[in-house]
Design an enzyme around this catalytic site. Structure first.
Site, mmCIF file in Angstrom:
data_model
loop_
_atom_site.group_PDB
_atom_site.id
_atom_site.type_symbol
_atom_site.label_atom_id
_atom_site.label_comp_id
_atom_site.label_asym_id
_atom_site.label_seq_id
_atom_site.Cartn_x
_atom_site.Cartn_y
_atom_site.Cartn_z
ATOM 1 N N HIS A 97 1.166 -1.270 0.191
ATOM 2 C CA HIS A 97 -0.270 -0.055 -0.331
ATOM 3 C C HIS A 97 1.015 1.086 -0.069
ATOM 4 O O HIS A 97 1.321 1.625 1.037
ATOM 5 C CB HIS A 97 -0.935 -0.116 1.264
ATOM 6 C CG HIS A 97 -2.457 -0.844 0.876
ATOM 7 N ND1 HIS A 97 -3.263 -0.692 2.293
ATOM 8 C CD2 HIS A 97 -2.593 -2.020 0.252
ATOM 9 C CE1 HIS A 97 -4.034 -2.188 2.168
ATOM 10 N NE2 HIS A 97 -3.584 -2.387 0.671
ATOM 11 N N TYR A 125 -8.320 5.661 7.684
ATOM 12 C CA TYR A 125 -8.731 5.735 9.400
ATOM 13 C C TYR A 125 -9.927 6.952 9.536
ATOM 14 O O TYR A 125 -9.896 7.804 9.128
ATOM 15 C CB TYR A 125 -7.745 6.463 9.419
ATOM 16 C CG TYR A 125 -6.930 5.417 10.061
ATOM 17 C CD1 TYR A 125 -5.431 4.699 9.305
ATOM 18 C CD2 TYR A 125 -5.921 4.570 11.147
ATOM 19 C CE1 TYR A 125 -4.989 4.207 8.824
ATOM 20 C CE2 TYR A 125 -5.385 3.950 11.685
ATOM 21 C CZ TYR A 125 -4.352 3.766 10.358
ATOM 22 O OH TYR A 125 -3.676 2.503 10.718
ATOM 23 N N PRO A 130 -2.729 0.335 18.641
ATOM 24 C CA PRO A 130 -3.257 -0.395 17.605
ATOM 25 C C PRO A 130 -3.156 0.852 16.296
ATOM 26 O O PRO A 130 -2.848 0.880 15.487
ATOM 27 C CB PRO A 130 -4.126 -1.402 17.272
ATOM 28 C CG PRO A 130 -4.965 -1.378 19.111
ATOM 29 C CD PRO A 130 -3.839 -1.287 19.478
ATOM 30 N N LYS A 152 2.162 -0.112 15.216
ATOM 31 C CA LYS A 152 3.359 -0.271 15.389
ATOM 32 C C LYS A 152 3.627 -1.711 16.232
ATOM 33 O O LYS A 152 4.632 -1.897 15.940
ATOM 34 C CB LYS A 152 3.965 0.812 16.458
ATOM 35 C CG LYS A 152 4.168 1.827 15.240
ATOM 36 C CD LYS A 152 4.803 2.272 14.328
ATOM 37 C CE LYS A 152 4.787 3.414 12.972
ATOM 38 N NZ LYS A 152 5.131 2.315 11.633
ATOM 39 N N TYR A 204 4.823 6.646 9.453
ATOM 40 C CA TYR A 204 3.815 5.025 10.014
ATOM 41 C C TYR A 204 3.930 4.035 8.678
ATOM 42 O O TYR A 204 4.320 3.192 9.216
ATOM 43 C CB TYR A 204 2.577 5.730 8.462
ATOM 44 C CG TYR A 204 1.407 4.779 8.501
ATOM 45 C CD1 TYR A 204 1.278 3.967 7.664
ATOM 46 C CD2 TYR A 204 0.033 4.698 9.726
ATOM 47 C CE1 TYR A 204 0.499 3.211 7.736
ATOM 48 C CE2 TYR A 204 -0.536 3.486 9.641
ATOM 49 C CZ TYR A 204 -0.483 3.100 8.232
ATOM 50 O OH TYR A 204 -1.568 1.404 8.555
HETATM 51 P P1 FAS Z 1 3.013 -12.368 20.588
HETATM 52 O O1 FAS Z 1 2.071 -12.160 22.923
HETATM 53 O O2 FAS Z 1 2.727 -12.086 20.190
HETATM 54 O O3 FAS Z 1 3.681 -13.479 21.631
HETATM 55 C C1 FAS Z 1 4.072 -13.501 22.985
HETATM 56 C C2 FAS Z 1 4.260 -15.367 23.015
HETATM 57 O O4 FAS Z 1 4.833 -15.807 23.957
HETATM 58 C C3 FAS Z 1 2.855 -15.805 22.897
HETATM 59 O O5 FAS Z 1 2.764 -16.362 21.507
HETATM 60 C C4 FAS Z 1 2.383 -16.349 23.799
HETATM 61 O O6 FAS Z 1 1.580 -17.365 23.663
HETATM 62 C C5 FAS Z 1 4.011 -17.350 24.267
HETATM 63 N N1 FAS Z 1 3.862 -17.287 26.004
HETATM 64 C C6 FAS Z 1 3.523 -15.576 27.075
HETATM 65 N N2 FAS Z 1 3.755 -16.453 27.850
HETATM 66 C C7 FAS Z 1 4.040 -17.420 27.868
HETATM 67 C C8 FAS Z 1 5.207 -18.302 28.770
HETATM 68 N N3 FAS Z 1 4.714 -18.219 30.482
HETATM 69 N N4 FAS Z 1 5.858 -18.974 28.713
HETATM 70 C C9 FAS Z 1 5.693 -19.553 27.036
HETATM 71 N N5 FAS Z 1 5.706 -18.471 26.583
HETATM 72 C C10 FAS Z 1 4.550 -18.213 26.586
HETATM 73 N N6 FAS Z 1 -0.246 -4.531 16.739
HETATM 74 C C11 FAS Z 1 -0.715 -4.398 15.300
HETATM 75 O O7 FAS Z 1 0.691 -3.129 14.742
HETATM 76 N N7 FAS Z 1 -1.863 -4.490 14.661
HETATM 77 C C12 FAS Z 1 -3.082 -4.381 15.233
HETATM 78 O O8 FAS Z 1 -3.892 -4.514 14.991
HETATM 79 C C13 FAS Z 1 -2.078 -5.226 16.318
HETATM 80 N N8 FAS Z 1 -3.561 -6.194 16.994
HETATM 81 C C14 FAS Z 1 -3.425 -6.940 18.270
HETATM 82 C C15 FAS Z 1 -4.598 -7.182 19.145
HETATM 83 C C16 FAS Z 1 -4.661 -7.905 20.115
HETATM 84 C C17 FAS Z 1 -6.006 -9.293 20.492
HETATM 85 C C18 FAS Z 1 -3.618 -7.813 20.948
HETATM 86 C C19 FAS Z 1 -3.358 -8.544 22.098
HETATM 87 C C20 FAS Z 1 -1.828 -7.501 19.833
HETATM 88 C C21 FAS Z 1 -1.939 -6.513 18.804
HETATM 89 N N9 FAS Z 1 -0.927 -6.022 18.241
HETATM 90 C C22 FAS Z 1 -1.918 -5.934 17.435
HETATM 91 C C23 FAS Z 1 0.212 -6.066 19.355
HETATM 92 C C24 FAS Z 1 0.445 -7.613 18.469
HETATM 93 O O9 FAS Z 1 0.670 -7.145 17.479
HETATM 94 C C25 FAS Z 1 2.127 -7.349 19.329
HETATM 95 O O10 FAS Z 1 2.549 -5.947 19.442
HETATM 96 C C26 FAS Z 1 2.924 -8.387 18.519
HETATM 97 O O11 FAS Z 1 2.444 -10.001 18.703
HETATM 98 C C27 FAS Z 1 4.434 -8.527 19.901
HETATM 99 O O12 FAS Z 1 4.515 -10.094 19.653
HETATM 100 P P2 FAS Z 1 5.475 -10.396 20.377
HETATM 101 O O13 FAS Z 1 6.027 -9.577 21.321
HETATM 102 O O14 FAS Z 1 6.078 -11.866 19.929
HETATM 103 O O15 FAS Z 1 4.512 -11.209 21.614
HETATM 104 C C1 PHB Z 2 -5.670 -4.049 10.835
HETATM 105 O O1 PHB Z 2 -4.998 -4.576 10.096
HETATM 106 O O2 PHB Z 2 -5.311 -4.842 11.595
HETATM 107 C C2 PHB Z 2 -4.912 -3.180 11.566
HETATM 108 C C3 PHB Z 2 -4.813 -1.582 10.681
HETATM 109 C C4 PHB Z 2 -3.798 -0.831 11.028
HETATM 110 C C5 PHB Z 2 -3.575 -0.411 12.366
HETATM 111 C C6 PHB Z 2 -4.299 -0.839 13.265
HETATM 112 C C7 PHB Z 2 -4.323 -2.466 12.088
HETATM 113 O O3 PHB Z 2 -3.410 0.525 12.672
#
Ligand code: FAS
Ligand code: PHB
Length: 396
Positions: A75, A204, A296, A300, A388
């Site tokens: 994009h 947005y 979110p 980032k 961005y």
């Molecule tokens: P993660 O949380 O992805 O991974 C951590 C891993 O550690 C998991 O697999 C977990 O099972 C494991 N773990 C936890 N405790 C443990 C333990 N005690 N022992 C062993 N393993 C363990 N970011 C965006 O940029 N855009 C979005 O739209 C967006 N939407 C999101 C929606 C939700 C519901 C959530 C919770 C987050 C969202 N995020 C979004 C942020 C998300 O993408 C995170 O930044 C990203 O998953 C970060 O990656 P990790 O640091 O690897 O952590």
């Molecule tokens: C998504 O597609 O999940 C998304 C895109 C942009 C954002 C947050 C989430 O800022």
């Protein structure tokens, strides 16, 4: 009890832990990954959707972008919506050709798991309970216990990549840490819908009823978000209510509104900013959500996780190949510079676009004026664009 020896013990198989293990493998550094959940859970958990230019380049350079290059959607712009009208921010034009790529986080996770397994990296799903030991000594180790059996993974370093609710950050001496937090007075209701995207780029939308985001995952899947109350219950949101609110908030004066489709998944995600300083203690390094959380709005979260582990890999490689720990000592400071700039941008985008119930009439006019400024000034739009698509990576 089995006793294993590795160089880096990694807790968590999300984007941070998986990418770290893969990058270390490329540098000839051995790691063991301990993941609490199943492989299927990790690969099916729908989260982030947008990759910065730097993240795409990193995945390509690491040889794990074949599917991303085939299925990811590049994009070169996004749209901001104000008073039911769209205003395009030409990202590539404003950043000398940088762009973002829409490719689900769960797809990145799938690609990394497949590569780690193909390379024979030791990744253990459903690992049981993990604990950290001797983290201030030169011989730290992880203990995992499950169904009465225990293993010890002895290592030189531990990477806490276990997300916000993981075990690594709480295992550090809290007196050595400082926490910076901000919670927001709203949450996001997100849906995945079986509806072909009817716009080419993300939208947005600022709206008096609350923020809405139009995004996508593939030519047949749309991803949509609605600002909702922080304690809202998804049970109160029927499919009809969700579509009605999305049409109200995203509908434009030219008649466009998102196409409806079967809702495959819906959920509510809280909004918060969190930073733990420093991101390291003793032989433990925190990366990704284990160290920081961003709202979110700025897309980032996952990108910061990938940037952290890139810095950590370069530092560990310098230690093992050149016997210097200078970059390891600087890991936290280097990451935090990027983290805080991403926090600023994510807070700014969130404050710009969301409805705040306690906003005064002045605040509301100021918010609209800022949106008017960004959508009418090339300089202001360029500042949004460079953040961005992702600020340049810095290793020092
Ligand atoms: P993660 O949380 O992805 O991974 C951590 C891993 O550690 C998991 O697999 C977990 O099972 C494991 N773990 C936890 N405790 C443990 C333990 N005690 N022992 C062993 N393993 C363990 N970011 C965006 O940029 N855009 C979005 O739209 C967006 N939407 C999101 C929606 C939700 C519901 C959530 C919770 C987050 C969202 N995020 C979004 C942020 C998300 O993408 C995170 O930044 C990203 O998953 C970060 O990656 P990790 O640091 O690897 O952590
Ligand atoms: C998504 O597609 O999940 C998304 C895109 C942009 C954002 C947050 C989430 O800022």
């Amino acid at each position: 009890m089995a006793r294993l020896q590795t160089q880096v013990g990694i807790i968590g198989a999300g984007p941070a832990g998986l990418m770290l293990s893969h990058l270390l493998h490329l540098h000839g550094i051995h790691s063991v990954v301990l993941e609490a959940r199943s492989r299927q859970y990790c690969e099916e958990r729908i989260r982030a959707g947008v990759l910065e230019q730097g993240s795409v380049d990193m995945l390509r350079n690491a040889g794990v972008a074949a599917r991303l290059d085939k299925e990811g959607m590049r994009h070169e712009g996004i749209e901001l919506g104000l008073n039911r009208q769209r205003h395009r921010i030409p990202l590539a034009e404003l950043t000398n050709g940088k762009a973002v790529t829409v490719y689900g986080q769960h797809e990145v996770v799938k690609d990394l798991i497949a590569r780690l397994l193909a390379d024979g990296v030791d990744i253990r799903f459903e690992c049981g309970t993990v604990s950290l030991h001797n983290i201030d000594s030169p011989q730290p180790f992880l203990r995992r216990s499950r169904d009465g059996s225990e293993d010890e993974i002895h290592c030189d370093y531990i990477a806490g990549c276990d997300g916000f609710h993981g075990i690594s950050r709480p295992s550090l001496p809290q007196s050595a840490l400082r926490t910076f937090e901000r919670s927001y007075p709203f949450a996001w209701l997100g849906i995945l819908a079986e509806a072909p995207p009817s716009r080419d780029e993300l939208l947005y939308m600022h709206h008096e009823r609350g923020f809405a985001l139009y995004s996508m995952r593939s030519p047949s899947i749309t991803r949509l978000y609605l600002q909702c109350k922080p304690d809202d219950d998804i049970a109160h949101w029927s499919d009809d209510r969700i579509w009605s609110e999305l049409h109200t908030r995203l509908g434009c004066t030219d008649g466009w509104k998102p196409l409806e489709g079967h809702i495959l998944q819906k959920g509510i995600t809280g909004m918060r900013s969190h930073v733990t300083e420093p991101m390291q203690h003793g032989r433990v390094f925190l990366a990704g959500d284990a160290a920081h959380i961003v709202p979110p709005t700025g897309a980032k979260g996952m990108n910061l996780a990938l940037a952290d582990v890139y810095v950590l890999t370069e530092a560990l490689s310098a230690f093992y190949k050149r016997n210097t720990s200078t970059q390891l000592d600087q890991y936290s400071a280097v990451c935090l510079r990027r983290v805080w700039k991403a926090q600023r941008f994510s807070w700014w985008m969130t404050s710009l676009l969301h409805r705040f119930d306690d906003a005064t009439a002045f605040d509301q006019r100021r918010q609209l004026a800022e949106l008017d400024y960004i959508t009418s000034s090339r300089t202001a739009a360029a500042s949004l664009a460079e953040n961005y698509v992702g600020l340049p990576m810095e290793l020092h």
